[in-house]
Design an enzyme around this catalytic site. Structure first.
Site, PDB file in Angstrom:
ATOM      1  N   GLU A 407      32.233   5.431  10.809  1.00  0.00           N
ATOM      2  CA  GLU A 407      32.050   5.599   9.368  1.00  0.00           C
ATOM      3  C   GLU A 407      33.348   5.415   8.579  1.00  0.00           C
ATOM      4  O   GLU A 407      33.357   4.824   7.499  1.00  0.00           O
ATOM      5  CB  GLU A 407      31.452   6.987   9.070  1.00  0.00           C
ATOM      6  CG  GLU A 407      29.998   7.137   9.458  1.00  0.00           C
ATOM      7  CD  GLU A 407      29.786   7.441  10.937  1.00  0.00           C
ATOM      8  OE1 GLU A 407      28.617   7.522  11.374  1.00  0.00           O
ATOM      9  OE2 GLU A 407      30.802   7.593  11.663  1.00  0.00           O
ATOM     10  N   GLN A 429      24.022   6.592   7.913  1.00  0.00           N
ATOM     11  CA  GLN A 429      22.725   6.738   8.579  1.00  0.00           C
ATOM     12  C   GLN A 429      22.079   8.060   8.191  1.00  0.00           C
ATOM     13  O   GLN A 429      20.877   8.134   7.933  1.00  0.00           O
ATOM     14  CB  GLN A 429      22.893   6.628  10.089  1.00  0.00           C
ATOM     15  CG  GLN A 429      21.595   6.391  10.810  1.00  0.00           C
ATOM     16  CD  GLN A 429      21.814   5.948  12.241  1.00  0.00           C
ATOM     17  OE1 GLN A 429      22.231   6.744  13.078  1.00  0.00           O
ATOM     18  NE2 GLN A 429      21.546   4.672  12.508  1.00  0.00           N
ATOM     19  N   PHE A 430      22.884   9.105   8.141  1.00  0.00           N
ATOM     20  CA  PHE A 430      22.500  10.400   7.595  1.00  0.00           C
ATOM     21  C   PHE A 430      23.679  10.911   6.779  1.00  0.00           C
ATOM     22  O   PHE A 430      24.834  10.710   7.169  1.00  0.00           O
ATOM     23  CB  PHE A 430      22.146  11.409   8.692  1.00  0.00           C
ATOM     24  CG  PHE A 430      20.890  11.076   9.449  1.00  0.00           C
ATOM     25  CD1 PHE A 430      19.666  11.593   9.052  1.00  0.00           C
ATOM     26  CD2 PHE A 430      20.932  10.229  10.543  1.00  0.00           C
ATOM     27  CE1 PHE A 430      18.500  11.270   9.749  1.00  0.00           C
ATOM     28  CE2 PHE A 430      19.784   9.907  11.245  1.00  0.00           C
ATOM     29  CZ  PHE A 430      18.560  10.429  10.851  1.00  0.00           C
ATOM     30  N   ALA A 431      23.399  11.573   5.669  1.00  0.00           N
ATOM     31  CA  ALA A 431      24.485  12.068   4.818  1.00  0.00           C
ATOM     32  C   ALA A 431      25.410  13.000   5.577  1.00  0.00           C
ATOM     33  O   ALA A 431      26.600  13.086   5.270  1.00  0.00           O
ATOM     34  CB  ALA A 431      23.896  12.787   3.596  1.00  0.00           C
ATOM     35  N   PHE A 433      26.682  12.587   8.369  1.00  0.00           N
ATOM     36  CA  PHE A 433      27.715  11.845   9.089  1.00  0.00           C
ATOM     37  C   PHE A 433      28.872  11.412   8.186  1.00  0.00           C
ATOM     38  O   PHE A 433      29.862  10.858   8.665  1.00  0.00           O
ATOM     39  CB  PHE A 433      27.112  10.605   9.752  1.00  0.00           C
ATOM     40  CG  PHE A 433      26.033  10.910  10.763  1.00  0.00           C
ATOM     41  CD1 PHE A 433      25.866  12.195  11.265  1.00  0.00           C
ATOM     42  CD2 PHE A 433      25.183   9.912  11.206  1.00  0.00           C
ATOM     43  CE1 PHE A 433      24.860  12.480  12.192  1.00  0.00           C
ATOM     44  CE2 PHE A 433      24.186  10.188  12.135  1.00  0.00           C
ATOM     45  CZ  PHE A 433      24.025  11.477  12.630  1.00  0.00           C
ATOM     46  N   HIS A 474      21.344  16.838  10.657  1.00  0.00           N
ATOM     47  CA  HIS A 474      20.606  15.751  10.031  1.00  0.00           C
ATOM     48  C   HIS A 474      19.853  16.242   8.793  1.00  0.00           C
ATOM     49  O   HIS A 474      18.917  15.581   8.347  1.00  0.00           O
ATOM     50  CB  HIS A 474      19.593  15.140  11.016  1.00  0.00           C
ATOM     51  CG  HIS A 474      20.206  14.444  12.184  1.00  0.00           C
ATOM     52  ND1 HIS A 474      20.744  15.123  13.247  1.00  0.00           N
ATOM     53  CD2 HIS A 474      20.387  13.123  12.447  1.00  0.00           C
ATOM     54  CE1 HIS A 474      21.213  14.250  14.135  1.00  0.00           C
ATOM     55  NE2 HIS A 474      21.006  13.039  13.671  1.00  0.00           N
TER      56      HIS A 474
END
Length: 668
Positions: A407, A429-431, A433, A474
């Site tokens: 990231e 992909q997910f906040a 991360f 997640h």
């Protein structure tokens, strides 16, 4: 300088292609930064500058690399690469003003030393968090690759920086994408006071390139001829055959990390060894031996440079100190731009939130024909939520780019694309991360326009939120991490049409935007949405319901919880405000409503302390106190991580507590 030290004793200069003029230019390229540094050290002792990071003894690297690149190719130097700046012929008074924090510098007094960039000279300086510099170079190189302009990018780091994760992420991305970038490691022996023996175990840092399938070289960083000729050959090759190359320059830092640090931790015999290998005195001796330079020429050149330094120092010293202008300081945090209002068409179709986002993203890809989207699994797979499904077939893999799981490097690369004039959208992909890419968001994207006028034309899409049984990693809604950071815009829609219009506006906006998309709403909320491209203004809330009893302020999934609660309380006439945008925040709508109703409750999914609701509450108390009939109330999730099991998640979320809190406020 000791002219008794000659090349025949220490450094072997064996030019293969350098003509006389090039050899003399390389000498000048080293001499000028050396003389400036010697002057700066004097001024430092006199208290006329505040700090100095010396590159004495390392001039051959910056000078040689800069000479090997074309002036329209980007270089990303560090704080010991003065030769990059002088090699690009930046007027010295501007550098001197920069170091004194004056307006004629490059940051208007907002940052110091070499913490700046300049598009005029194609130089992108670093921030104190050194690692992201490598990822920015990736992004610039990617822009060159997409433009097919046969340009190369060079980026510097020290041996200490090679231990940072950003270094490894950037090398991996560059290798996977065949980016035309030269990674330059100045192995100068010490990271502040820590020797290389305590920083890494490998014999040569160049060997790290092999792990990434990358060509690598070791170059004598004190031999200006070797630096120039080898980097020139490498640059010429990768202009025609794009690929990354890693170069380790062996050199030494002969002064402190910065002057206050000193060098007492360096053994004297080691210092003596490298002083004997001074790149300037050795090269000067070589030129004298070859009769390419005479003592009188040296003196003339020194006098010429001294006059230039003194004249430009006079300009900088006589410049007034920077003026503190409150309005200008605040207005420069964001780049101003004219909002392009495009109204929705009458042709509408029922869409889920996820469909509206996908449609808007696709339409923006069509509108901006160089827009790049990046993220994990977003290409053939279409993303984990299938928002970009089918995009590869339409726009191709150059513009729809699967990324490695890194990231930080991808956020930094997005910054690099912006520097190279290309918009980008990155999908986390997910906040959750985003924590792995936090540094470049809050320190590069957020601060670049304020610091040196460089826009970060980047949208980071943030699938977020609980209610889907995804557990602690997640399910977070972490908007408050970013509303605290000036320079970022934060958008958080609750309805499909808002998501479509605001995403289009976010992509048009030259400022960095964090675009939050609640996962639980993706397929559960439907609405009629314009099938044609349209935009909505960022920073404007929406009044969903009108009433005089109370003001309810919320955003994201909490909007629908509030609607559900009001449907159970038909007797309550409330102003229900969907914020839609958290930064900028529509305080005008909030204050007008609270002054009308006299009561306010703020509902957020995030936990209470430090959340957006706390600041909104404070703003209401400060601006509407005399209108209030009760204290402002907040409803939020528990002060715990988000649990997995359904019964625990239900207890964690504030939905079940909101009705009771609203009733208490109304009864006050």
């Amino acid at each position: 300088m000791d002219k008794s030290v000659t090349s025949s004793k220490v450094i072997k200069f064996e030019p293969k292609s350098c003509d006389k003029e090039t050899k003399l230019q390389l000498y000048r390229r080293m001499l000028k930064p050396r003389m400036i540094e010697e002057k700066m050290l004097l001024l430092l002792r006199q208290g006329k500058i505040s700090k100095w990071f010396s590159g004495i003894g390392q001039e051959a690297i910056a000078a040689g690399v800069t000479a090997a690149l074309n002036k329209d190719e980007y270089i990303l130097p560090m704080h010991r690469n003065l030769g990059v700046f002088t090699g690009r012929d930046i007027p010295l008074h501007r550098l001197f003003s920069q170091w004194q924090g004056k307006a004629s510098g490059f940051t208007k007094g907002r940052d110091r030393s070499f913490h700046f960039g300049t598009q005029e000279f194609n130089i992108i300086g670093m921030i104190s968090h050194l690692g992201p510099q490598m990822g920015v170079a990736d992004g610039i190189a990617l822009g060159n690759l997409l433009k097919k302009n046969n340009k190369v990018t060079a980026v510097f780091t020290g041996e200490g920086g090679t231990s940072e994760g950003d270094f490894h992420e950037a090398l991996n991305v560059a290798s996977v994408w065949n980016l035309p970038v030269v990674f330059c490691i100045e192995n100068n022996g010490y990271g502040l006071s820590t020797p290389t023996s305590e920083q890494f175990k490998c014999g040569d840092l160049a060997s790290r390139g092999k792990g990434y399938g990358m060509e690598s070289h070791i170059i004598d960083g004190n031999n200006i001829i070797e630096v120039y000729e080898k980097v020139s050959a490498i640059a010429n090759e990768i202009r025609e055959n794009p690929k990354p190359v890693l170069i380790e320059f062996k050199t030494f830092r002969r002064r402190g990390h910065e002057e206050a640090s000193g060098t007492k931790y360096v053994p004297q015999d080691l210092m003596d060894y490298w002083e004997e290998r001074d790149p300037l005195t050795n090269y000067q001796g070589y030129l004298l031996e070859e009769e390419l330079l005479s003592e009188s020429c040296i003196n003339d050149l020194k006098n010429e440079i001294k006059k230039e330094i003194d004249a430009h120092l006079k300009i900088a010293f006589e410049e007034d100190v920077v003026t503190a202008d409150l309005q200008k300081e605040l207005s420069d945090v964001y780049k101003s731009h004219d909002f392009e209002e495009v109204n929705p068409s009458s042709t509408k179709k029922e869409m889920r939130l996820i469909d509206a986002i996908s449609q808007s993203l696709r339409q923006s890809m069509e509108k901006h024909d160089d827009l790049v989207i990046m993220g994990q699994d977003i290409a053939e797979y279409g993303g984990v939520f299938k928002i970009t499904e089918g995009f590869v077939e339409t726009f191709g893999k150059e513009r729809v780019r699967n990324t490695p799981i890194c990231e930080s490097a991808i956020v930094s690369a997005a910054m690099g694309l912006s520097i190279n004039g290309i918009k980008s959208v990155m999908e986390m992909q997910f906040a959750d991360f985003v924590s792995s890419g936090f540094n470049p968001i809050v320190n590069l994207l957020a601060k670049s326009h304020y610091r040196w006028g460089q826009t970060a034309d980047v949208v980071v899409r943030m699938p977020c939120g609980a209610g889907v049984g995804a557990g602690p990693f997640h399910s977070q809604t972490n908007e408050a991490w970013f509303t605290k950071t000036p320079g970022l815009k934060v958008v958080y829609p609750a309805f499909p049409s808002d998501a479509a219009g605001l995403l289009a506006a976010a992509i048009n906006d030259p400022n960095p935007v964090l675009f939050f998309e609640h996962k639980a709403l993706y397929r559960s909320i439907r609405e009629e949405v314009s099938e044609d491209y349209f935009t909505l203004p960022i920073g404007k809330a929406k009044l969903l319901r009108g009433g005089n009893d109370v003001t309810i302020i919320t955003f994201g999934a909490s909007v629908h919880w509030a609607l559900d609660t009001l449907s159970e309380m038909s007797e309550v006439n409330a102003d229900l405000i969907d914020l839609r945008s958290l930064n900028p925040l529509d305080t005008k709508t909030i204050f007008e409503s609270v002054k009308k109703t006299g009561k306010a409750i703020i509902l957020q999914e995030d936990s209470m302390f430090g959340g957006v609701a706390s600041d909104i509450s404070a703003l209401i108390m400060e601006n509407c106190f005399e209108y209030l009939d009760a204290a402002v109330k907040r409803t939020a999730s528990l002060e715990s991580p988000i649990p997995f099991a359904g019964v625990l998640e239900d207890q964690y979320l504030p939905k079940s507590r909101f009705k009771e809190d609203l009733e208490q406020l109304l009864a006050y």
